[in-house]
Every structure is written in C-alpha cells, then in structure tokens.
Design a protein around this motif. Structure first.
Motif, PDB file in Angstrom:
ATOM      1  N   UNK A  22       0.822  -1.209   0.000  1.00  0.00           N
ATOM      2  CA  UNK A  22       0.000   0.000   0.000  1.00  0.00           C
ATOM      3  C   UNK A  22       0.853   1.253   0.000  1.00  0.00           C
ATOM      4  N   UNK A  23       0.685   2.093  -0.986  1.00  0.00           N
ATOM      5  CA  UNK A  23       1.262   3.443  -0.922  1.00  0.00           C
ATOM      6  C   UNK A  23       0.365   4.391  -1.682  1.00  0.00           C
ATOM      7  N   UNK A  24       0.480   5.681  -1.377  1.00  0.00           N
ATOM      8  CA  UNK A  24      -0.459   6.643  -1.962  1.00  0.00           C
ATOM      9  C   UNK A  24      -0.093   6.959  -3.399  1.00  0.00           C
ATOM     10  N   UNK A  25       1.153   6.757  -3.753  1.00  0.00           N
ATOM     11  CA  UNK A  25       1.577   7.088  -5.110  1.00  0.00           C
ATOM     12  C   UNK A  25       2.332   5.939  -5.726  1.00  0.00           C
ATOM     13  N   UNK A  26       3.124   6.236  -6.725  1.00  0.00           N
ATOM     14  CA  UNK A  26       3.951   5.210  -7.355  1.00  0.00           C
ATOM     15  C   UNK A  26       5.092   4.833  -6.446  1.00  0.00           C
ATOM     16  N   UNK A  27       5.580   3.642  -6.635  1.00  0.00           N
ATOM     17  CA  UNK A  27       6.772   3.198  -5.917  1.00  0.00           C
ATOM     18  C   UNK A  27       7.968   3.960  -6.480  1.00  0.00           C
ATOM     19  N   UNK A  28       8.691   4.710  -5.652  1.00  0.00           N
ATOM     20  CA  UNK A  28       9.841   5.448  -6.189  1.00  0.00           C
ATOM     21  C   UNK A  28      11.001   4.498  -6.483  1.00  0.00           C
ATOM     22  N   UNK A  29      11.863   4.884  -7.403  1.00  0.00           N
ATOM     23  CA  UNK A  29      13.062   4.074  -7.585  1.00  0.00           C
ATOM     24  C   UNK A  29      14.168   4.716  -6.760  1.00  0.00           C
ATOM     25  N   UNK A  30      14.691   3.970  -5.832  1.00  0.00           N
ATOM     26  CA  UNK A  30      15.731   4.471  -4.947  1.00  0.00           C
ATOM     27  C   UNK A  30      17.023   3.751  -5.300  1.00  0.00           C
ATOM     28  N   UNK A  31      18.050   4.519  -5.621  1.00  0.00           N
ATOM     29  CA  UNK A  31      19.351   3.930  -5.937  1.00  0.00           C
ATOM     30  C   UNK A  31      20.113   3.731  -4.631  1.00  0.00           C
ATOM     31  N   UNK A  32      20.272   2.468  -4.273  1.00  0.00           N
ATOM     32  CA  UNK A  32      20.889   2.155  -2.990  1.00  0.00           C
ATOM     33  C   UNK A  32      22.319   2.673  -2.894  1.00  0.00           C
ATOM     34  N   UNK A  33      22.987   2.801  -4.026  1.00  0.00           N
ATOM     35  CA  UNK A  33      24.382   3.251  -4.020  1.00  0.00           C
ATOM     36  C   UNK A  33      24.496   4.725  -3.646  1.00  0.00           C
ATOM     37  N   UNK A  34      23.503   5.525  -4.020  1.00  0.00           N
ATOM     38  CA  UNK A  34      23.607   6.962  -3.786  1.00  0.00           C
ATOM     39  C   UNK A  34      22.646   7.472  -2.711  1.00  0.00           C
TER      40      UNK A  34
END
Ligand SMILES: Nc1nc2c(c(=O)[nH]1)N[C@H]1C(S)=C(S)[C@@H](COP(=O)(O)O)O[C@H]1N2
Ligand SMILES: [Mo]
Length: 192
Positions: A22-34
């Motif tokens: 469940x989230x209110x918007x799109x799943x963000x893409x998070x770059x684990x390296x940065x």
C-alpha cells in the motif's frame, strides 16, 4: 503474550494472508548506491549516512504484528534492521526533542512522538522473515512501528527530523488520526 488470535487482532481488523502493498503514489526508484539517510533537527550532531553505512550500525531482530488502517493485519513478522535508539545515540538528542517527522523518498511524511520510536519493537528495517524486503515494501530502508497503524511505518526512508513540537504528516493532514493506535481504533482525525 496473547494466547489466541482474537486477543492480538485489533478491533475491525482481519488477518491477511501474505503481505499486501500500500502506498499513496507510485513506488519510487531508490538507488541504494547513492541514497542517504539524514538525521537532523533537535540533535547534538546532525548526521547523514549512506545506506551501506547505516546498515553497518548494530542490528536487531524483532518479531511483531503489522496493522494497516485499511483493515488487514499481518502476524508474526520477523524484522531485521537498526533500532532507532541506536541512531539517536549516534546523533545525541537535545533535551527538548519530543517528536519525529519521518521522510520518505517520494515526499511522504509521517509524525510520531519520540517516545514511540524508543519502544523495543521498533526497527529501521530492510529484512523480513530472513529475506530482503522488496522495493514495493520500502527497500532499501523503511520504518517498522508495530504499535501504530502502518501508515506511520514510513517506506523508502530518507530522513528522520527530530522536532521540539508535534507537526502533522501526509495522512495526518488528510483525515487520519494523529496517534493511530490500532487497539483503540484511532483511525480518523475527527475522533481526536
Ligand atoms: N514513503 C511511504 N511510506 C509509506 C506509505 C507511502 O505511501 N509512502 N504508505 C503507508 C501506508 S498507508 C501503509 S498501510 C504502509 C504499507 O506498507 P506495505 O506496503 O509494506 O504493506 O506503508 C506506509 N508507508
Ligand atoms: Mo495504510
């Protein structure tokens, strides 16, 4: 310890199979390296950790139930991550620190009293039941705050803002309860 499921299921909830997303918007893409986690506000020493540095802090494993305001509950999740207390020891809290705003990568926010984060079952988590959590569930880092409805459990955590007064987060400003205790069904702000 509750002895049967009806004791641990908060009123109005049902036990879900699996773990819904469940989230209110799109799943963000998070770059684990940065990506980084920043802790600031009413602290002695502001800090910013990379995800790798954060995950190198001392870890804990905690088993807890998970209650979403949309009425599903997921029992017996084994969470693995870093206890908030460990993070606050690193930065040092100012004496007037009283509340915390959690910030998610897509701009999500949610507020909790500082004391709620110091409970023993609270984890900044990245593993559940021995596996890394998926991107949809908040990878690379999310909060798990078992004693409040799950909207307080901020996914894709990027910031921990320590405050000296309360301020409402995203859902708390949009009709959801400020305190969010599932066992007293603190669902909506009109109940406050
Ligand atoms: N960053 C962020 N965290 C979030 C949300 C969100 O939209 N963005 N949704 C919240 C809500 S309403 C719920 S019920 C839980 C759901 O977690 P899950 O998708 O892992 O089940 O995440 C919470 N954390
Ligand atoms: Mo939710």
């Amino acid at each position: 310890m509750p002895t049967k499921n009806s004791d641990r299921l908060p009123p109005g909830q049902y036990e879900a199979r699996g773990w819904p997303v469940l989230n209110f918007g799109r799943t963000p893409s998070v770059d684990e390296q940065t990506a980084t986690v920043r802790v600031w506000g009413a602290v002695e020493q502001e800090r910013r950790w990379t995800i790798a540095e954060f995950k190198a802090l001392p870890t804990v494993t905690r088993t807890a139930d998970f209650h979403c305001v949309t009425k599903f509950s997921v029992f017996d999740n084994e969470w693995f991550g870093v206890a908030p207390r460990t993070v606050f020891d690193e930065v040092g809290l100012q004496p007037d620190a009283s509340h915390v705003m959690l910030h998610g990568a897509e701009g999500y926010t949610t507020n909790v009293p500082l004391s709620a984060l110091l409970d023993d079952d609270v984890v900044f988590a990245w593993r559940r039941n021995g596996e890394d959590i998926s991107v949809e569930h908040g990878w690379p880092l999310r909060l798990i705050l078992p004693k409040r409805y799950a909207w307080k459990s901020c996914k894709w955590l990027t910031g921990v803002e320590v405050m000296t007064a309360d301020r409402r987060g995203f859902w708390e400003e949009r009709g959801y309860h400020n305190d969010a205790d599932p066992f007293t069904e603190q669902r909506y702000s009109y109940q406050e």
